[in-house]
Design an enzyme around this catalytic site. Structure first.
Site, PDB file in Angstrom:
ATOM      1  CD  GLU A  53      -2.955  -1.032   0.768  1.00 27.34           C
ATOM      2  OE1 GLU A  53      -3.504  -0.156   0.095  1.00 27.34           O
ATOM      3  OE2 GLU A  53      -3.402  -2.095   0.323  1.00 27.34           O
ATOM      4  CB  CYS A  83      -1.582   7.544   1.068  1.00 24.55           C
ATOM      5  SG  CYS A  83      -3.230   6.523   2.576  1.00 24.55           S
ATOM      6  CD  GLU A 126       3.231  10.334  -0.861  1.00 22.43           C
ATOM      7  OE1 GLU A 126       4.322   9.907  -0.798  1.00 22.43           O
ATOM      8  OE2 GLU A 126       2.141   9.753  -1.253  1.00 22.43           O
TER       9      GLU A 126
END
Ligand code: NDP
Length: 482
Positions: free
Chosen positions: A248, A282, A384
Site C-alpha cells: 500500500e 495517503c 507526492e
C-alpha cells in the site's frame, strides 16, 4: 525520560544492544522519549517467538481467537483517552482528530476482522465425474507487518487484526518516528492475555530493523504500507524469496470538480481532503482540478477558507492543522513550496504561522498552502508531497480532466464532484485509481477494497481481500467411486 520497549515473546524488552533512538514531540520540537534501536538480533528473536507461537495459535479454535481480539478492542476503548493523547503528542495531529478517528478506528479494526473471520465461507464444487472439490484457506505463519507514521495505531491494527484473526502470528515494525501508541498497545496485548509470541512489536529504523524483518527467511508474508520508493526497495530485496507481499504505497490523488457539483459541499470536503491530518494522509486530494466556468469562484472561496484554518498546538480544540511529523519532513514539504515558485506557480495563501506560544515556537508547523499556475507535468504536480500543500488547475472538458488526473505514476484514490450520474459512471471506470469517491472523500466501509493501481501499490486490503491475503488457498480434489 520515557523508554519505549519492544514486545517480544510476551515480554517488554529493550533492544539487545541497549541502543536507543530519540523520539521527538513535533509540536515542541523536543525529544521526549527513547525508542529501542533494534537490529537483526532483536528481529531474529521476534521471528523465533512468532514461529514458536504459530502452531498453538493457528490450532486455537476461532471462537477463542476472536474472544481475545474482542478483549483487546475493549481495552483500547478503555484507554482511548490516553492513546489519543499519545498519538497526538507523537505524531503532531490534533487531539480531536486522534479522538474522533485514529483510536476509535483501531478498536473498530479489531472488532471488524473478529466478526469477519467468524463469517467466512468456503466454496465447494461437485462435478459429474464423481469428484468433489473444496477450498481450504489456512494461515501461513509469522507475518511481517510494516506501518508508516501518519496514522500509526490505525494502520498497525488494520494489519494485525486480519493477520491474527486468520491464525497467523505477527512481527510488527512501526515507524520509529511514531512508536508511542504501539508501545501502549503492546501493554494491552499482554493485559488481554494473548499467548506469548502471537503479536510481537519491534521498534527501530526501517533500513536496519525493517530490512532485517522483510528479508528474514522464516517470514513468508509481508504486508507493507509506506512510500513508493521504500516499497520498491523491499520488493527488489525479497523478489528471489517468493514471499506473499502486499504493498500500500503513495498517492498524488486528483480531486475533480465539475461546475454542476454541490459547490458548498465540494468546498467543505475539499478543505478536509486537502489539509486533514496536515495533509499527511495517503488519500488526500493534493491535485484539485476545477471546471473553468467555476474556477475563479472556487479558487477565491477555497483560498479564503484555507486562510481561516487555525494552525497550532495539537492539544488545542481550535487547531485544525497541527504539527508536521518531523523537522526533516517539514523541510521537505517547504522545499516543494519553493520549487513551485521556481516552476512558475503562485502561492495564494498566507504564509508564516502566527500566535504560537513560547513552548511551541520550535514545533514543526506550516500554514496550509494553495498554489495555482502550475503545469500538470511539473514536479510539484507529479511528486507526492505528503503535507498541507495543494495545487489547483482549471480544465474545460472531461477528457482534459481525465488526462490530467491519470497523468501521474500514482493511482491510489480520486474524488469526483458532479451531479451528472452518467458522467459519474462514464468517468469513474476511466480514472486510474483504486478508489473513486463521488461527491465525498474518505468514506470507508471496512468490507470494501482499499489499495492502489500503478505505483500506488499491489493488492487490496479490507474485508475478504485482507482475509484472503493472510491465508493460503488450497483446493482439495476428492475422487470417489460410483
Ligand atoms: P516509508 O516508506 O518511509 O516507511 C514506511 C515504513 O517502512 C516505516 O515503518 C519505515 O521505517 C519502514 N521501512 C523503511 N525502509 C524499510 C526497509 N528497507 N525495509 C522494511 N521497512 C522499511 O513511509 P513513511 O513512514 O514516510 O510514510 C509515508 C508514506 O506512506 C507516504 O508515501 C504515504 O502515501 C504512504 N502511505 C500509504 C498508505 C496506503 O494505504 N496506500 C496509507 C498511509 C501512508 P522508518 O520509519 O524507520 O524508516
Amino acid at each position: 525520560m520515557e523508554q519505549i520497549r519492544n514486545l517480544i515473546g510476551g515480554e517488554m524488552l529493550a533492544s539487545l544492544s541497549g541502543e536507543t533512538l530519540d523520539n521527538f514531540n513535533p509540536s515542541t520540537g523536543a525529544v521526549y522519549s527513547k525508542v529501542p534501536d533494534s537490529g537483526e538480533a532483536d528481529i531474529d528473536r521476534a521471528v523465533q517467538a512468532a514461529t514458536s507461537a504459530f502452531p498453538g495459535w493457528s490450532g486455537t479454535p476461532v471462537n477463542d481467537r476472536v474472544a481475545l481480539i474482542m478483549k483487546l478492542a475493549d481495552l483500547i476503548d478503555e484507554r482511548a483517552e490516553d492513546l489519543a493523547v499519545a498519538e497526538s503528542r507523537d505524531q503532531g495531529k490534533p487531539l480531536w482528530l486522534a479522538k474522533a478517528v485514529d483510536i476509535p478506528r483501531a478498536s473498530a479494526n479489531l472488532r471488524f476482522f473478529a466478526h469477519a473471520v467468524m463469517n467466512t465461507k468456503s466454496v465447494a464444487f461437485t462435478d459429474v465425474n464423481n469428484v468433489v472439490e473444496y477450498i481450504n484457506r489456512s494461515p501461513i505463519g509469522p507475518c511481517a507487518l510494516i506501518s508508516p507514521w501518519n496514522l500509526p495505531l490505525y494502520i498497525l491494527t488494520w494489519k494485525i487484526a486480519p493477520c491474527i484473526a486468520t491464525g497467523n502470528t505477527a512481527i510488527c515494525k512501526p515507524s520509529e518516528m511514531t512508536p508511542m501508541t504501539a508501545g501502549l498497545f503492546s501493554e494491552l496485548v499482554i493485559e488481554a492475555g494473548f499467548p506469548p509470541g502471537v503479536i510481537n512489536i519491534v521498534h527501530g529504523l526501517g533500513s536496519k530493523a525493517g530490512q532485517a524483518l522483510v528479508t528474514h527467511p522464516d517470514v513468508p508474508v509481508i504486508s507493507f504500507t509506506g512510500g513508493t520508493k521504500t516499497g520498491g526497495h523491499i520488493a527488489e530485496s525479497v523478489a528471489h524469496m517468493f514471499k506473499k507481499t502486499s504493498f500500500e504505497l503513495g498517492g498524488k490523488n486528483p480531486n475533480i470538480i465539475f461546475a454542476d457539483c454541490d459547490f458548498e459541499k465540494a468546498i467543505r470536503t475539499s478543505l478536509r481532503s486537502s489539509f486533514l491530518n496536515q495533509g499527511e494522509i495517503c488519500l488526500c486530494g493534493s491535485r484539485i482540478f476545477v471546471e473553468q466556468s467555476i474556477y475563479d469562484k472556487f479558487v477565491e472561496r477555497f483560498v479564503a477558507e484555507t486562510d481561516q484554518l487555525v494552525v497550532g498546538d495539537p492539544m488545542s480544540k481550535k487547531s485544525f492543522v497541527g504539527a508536521l511529523v518531523s523537522r526533516d519532513h517539514l523541510d521537505k514539504v517547504l522545499s516543494y513550496v519553493e520549487l513551485a515558485k521556481k516552476e512558475g506557480g503562485t502561492v495564494l495563501t498566507k504564509t508564516g504561522v502566527e500566535g504560537l506560544s513560547e513552548a511551541h515556537k520550535l514545533g514543526f508547523y506550516m500554514r496550509p498552502t494553495v498554489i495555482t499556475g502550475l503545469s500538470p507535468e511539473c514536479r510539484v504536480q507529479q511528486e507526492e508531497i505528503f503535507g498541507p500543500v495543494v495545487t489547483i488547475t482549471p480544465f474545460t472538458t472531461e477528457e482534459e480532466a481525465l488526462t490530467m488526473a491519470n497523468g501521474v505514476q500514482y493511482g491510489l484514490s480520486a474524488s469526483l464532484w458532479t451531479s451528472d450520474n452518467s458522467r459519474v459512471h462514464r468517468l469513474s471506470k476511466k480514472i486510474q485509481a483504486g478508489t473513486v469517491w463521488v461527491n465525498s472523500w474518505m468514506y470507508r466501509n471496512l468490507r470494501a477494497p482499499l489499495g492502489g493501481m500503478k505505483s500506488s501499490g499491489i493488492g487490496r486490503e479490507g474485508g475478504d481481500y485482507s482475509l484472503n491475503f493472510f491465508t493460503e488457498t488450497q483446493n482439495v480434489s476428492v475422487s470417489y467411486s460410483s
